[in-house]
Design a protein around this motif. Sequence first.
Motif, PDB file in Angstrom:
ATOM      1  N   ALA A   1       0.827  -1.212   0.000  1.00  0.00           N
ATOM      2  CA  ALA A   1       0.000   0.000   0.000  1.00  0.00           C
ATOM      3  C   ALA A   1       0.861   1.262   0.000  1.00  0.00           C
ATOM      4  O   ALA A   1       0.598   2.204  -0.754  1.00  0.00           O
ATOM      5  CB  ALA A   1      -0.934   0.002   1.212  1.00  0.00           C
ATOM      6  N   ARG A   2       1.893   1.265   0.843  1.00  0.00           N
ATOM      7  CA  ARG A   2       2.784   2.439   0.883  1.00  0.00           C
ATOM      8  C   ARG A   2       3.484   2.643  -0.452  1.00  0.00           C
ATOM      9  O   ARG A   2       3.591   3.760  -0.960  1.00  0.00           O
ATOM     10  CB  ARG A   2       3.817   2.272   1.993  1.00  0.00           C
ATOM     11  CG  ARG A   2       3.265   2.460   3.360  1.00  0.00           C
ATOM     12  CD  ARG A   2       4.333   2.305   4.399  1.00  0.00           C
ATOM     13  NE  ARG A   2       3.768   2.409   5.736  1.00  0.00           N
ATOM     14  CZ  ARG A   2       4.447   2.202   6.837  1.00  0.00           C
ATOM     15  NH1 ARG A   2       5.719   1.864   6.789  1.00  0.00           N
ATOM     16  NH2 ARG A   2       3.863   2.322   8.004  1.00  0.00           N
TER      17      ARG A   2
ATOM     18  N   ALA B   1      -1.723  -3.321 -14.392  1.00  0.00           N
ATOM     19  CA  ALA B   1      -2.163  -2.000 -14.832  1.00  0.00           C
ATOM     20  C   ALA B   1      -2.368  -1.057 -13.647  1.00  0.00           C
ATOM     21  O   ALA B   1      -2.521   0.141 -13.839  1.00  0.00           O
ATOM     22  CB  ALA B   1      -3.465  -2.124 -15.618  1.00  0.00           C
ATOM     23  N   THR B   2      -2.369  -1.602 -12.424  1.00  0.00           N
ATOM     24  CA  THR B   2      -2.621  -0.778 -11.242  1.00  0.00           C
ATOM     25  C   THR B   2      -1.337  -0.571 -10.445  1.00  0.00           C
ATOM     26  O   THR B   2      -0.400  -1.356 -10.533  1.00  0.00           O
ATOM     27  CB  THR B   2      -3.664  -1.440 -10.328  1.00  0.00           C
ATOM     28  OG1 THR B   2      -3.121  -2.659  -9.823  1.00  0.00           O
ATOM     29  CG2 THR B   2      -4.960  -1.717 -11.064  1.00  0.00           C
ATOM     30  N   CYS B   3      -1.341   0.482  -9.647  1.00  0.00           N
ATOM     31  CA  CYS B   3      -0.183   0.776  -8.798  1.00  0.00           C
ATOM     32  C   CYS B   3       0.039  -0.309  -7.753  1.00  0.00           C
ATOM     33  O   CYS B   3       1.176  -0.681  -7.465  1.00  0.00           O
ATOM     34  CB  CYS B   3      -0.366   2.133  -8.111  1.00  0.00           C
ATOM     35  SG  CYS B   3      -0.404   3.515  -9.269  1.00  0.00           S
ATOM     36  N   VAL B   4      -1.047  -0.850  -7.205  1.00  0.00           N
ATOM     37  CA  VAL B   4      -0.918  -1.926  -6.224  1.00  0.00           C
ATOM     38  C   VAL B   4      -0.301  -3.157  -6.881  1.00  0.00           C
ATOM     39  O   VAL B   4       0.586  -3.798  -6.315  1.00  0.00           O
ATOM     40  CB  VAL B   4      -2.286  -2.271  -5.592  1.00  0.00           C
ATOM     41  CG1 VAL B   4      -2.191  -3.513  -4.727  1.00  0.00           C
ATOM     42  CG2 VAL B   4      -2.810  -1.102  -4.796  1.00  0.00           C
ATOM     43  N   GLY B   5      -0.752  -3.489  -8.072  1.00  0.00           N
ATOM     44  CA  GLY B   5      -0.195  -4.634  -8.798  1.00  0.00           C
ATOM     45  C   GLY B   5       1.280  -4.460  -9.089  1.00  0.00           C
ATOM     46  O   GLY B   5       2.073  -5.404  -8.955  1.00  0.00           O
TER      47      GLY B   5
ATOM     48  N   LYS C   1      12.647  -6.217  -5.402  1.00  0.00           N
ATOM     49  CA  LYS C   1      13.050  -4.816  -5.494  1.00  0.00           C
ATOM     50  C   LYS C   1      12.687  -4.082  -4.206  1.00  0.00           C
ATOM     51  O   LYS C   1      13.257  -3.058  -3.895  1.00  0.00           O
ATOM     52  CB  LYS C   1      12.384  -4.117  -6.685  1.00  0.00           C
ATOM     53  CG  LYS C   1      12.693  -4.731  -8.027  1.00  0.00           C
ATOM     54  CD  LYS C   1      14.118  -4.477  -8.428  1.00  0.00           C
ATOM     55  CE  LYS C   1      14.383  -5.000  -9.843  1.00  0.00           C
ATOM     56  NZ  LYS C   1      15.734  -4.781 -10.271  1.00  0.00           N
ATOM     57  N   LEU C   2      11.702  -4.613  -3.486  1.00  0.00           N
ATOM     58  CA  LEU C   2      11.300  -4.099  -2.176  1.00  0.00           C
ATOM     59  C   LEU C   2      11.517  -5.212  -1.164  1.00  0.00           C
ATOM     60  O   LEU C   2      11.111  -6.340  -1.385  1.00  0.00           O
ATOM     61  CB  LEU C   2       9.817  -3.719  -2.156  1.00  0.00           C
ATOM     62  CG  LEU C   2       9.364  -2.597  -3.047  1.00  0.00           C
ATOM     63  CD1 LEU C   2       7.860  -2.392  -2.909  1.00  0.00           C
ATOM     64  CD2 LEU C   2      10.080  -1.311  -2.709  1.00  0.00           C
TER      65      LEU C   2
END
Length: 71
Positions: free
Chosen positions: A25-26, A45-49, A59-60
Amino acid sequence: MILEPSIDKLQSKINSKYTLVTLAARRARQIQDTNVHQLESHDSATCVGIALEEILAEKLTVDPASEGQED
């Protein structure tokens, strides 16, 4: 509708579902605000994805000592 990446794959990277959701989420908010991500290509297509794909690609990451602790 099948969500990718799967929760099983993601939990192999980050053990705690709470930590996984919080981190995604962050990061999704950061991606939305800056339109910058760490992947060369992504399927979502989404930021959450995209955030979840970054976690799967390692990467995180989360410091194991702080995993499961709230800020």
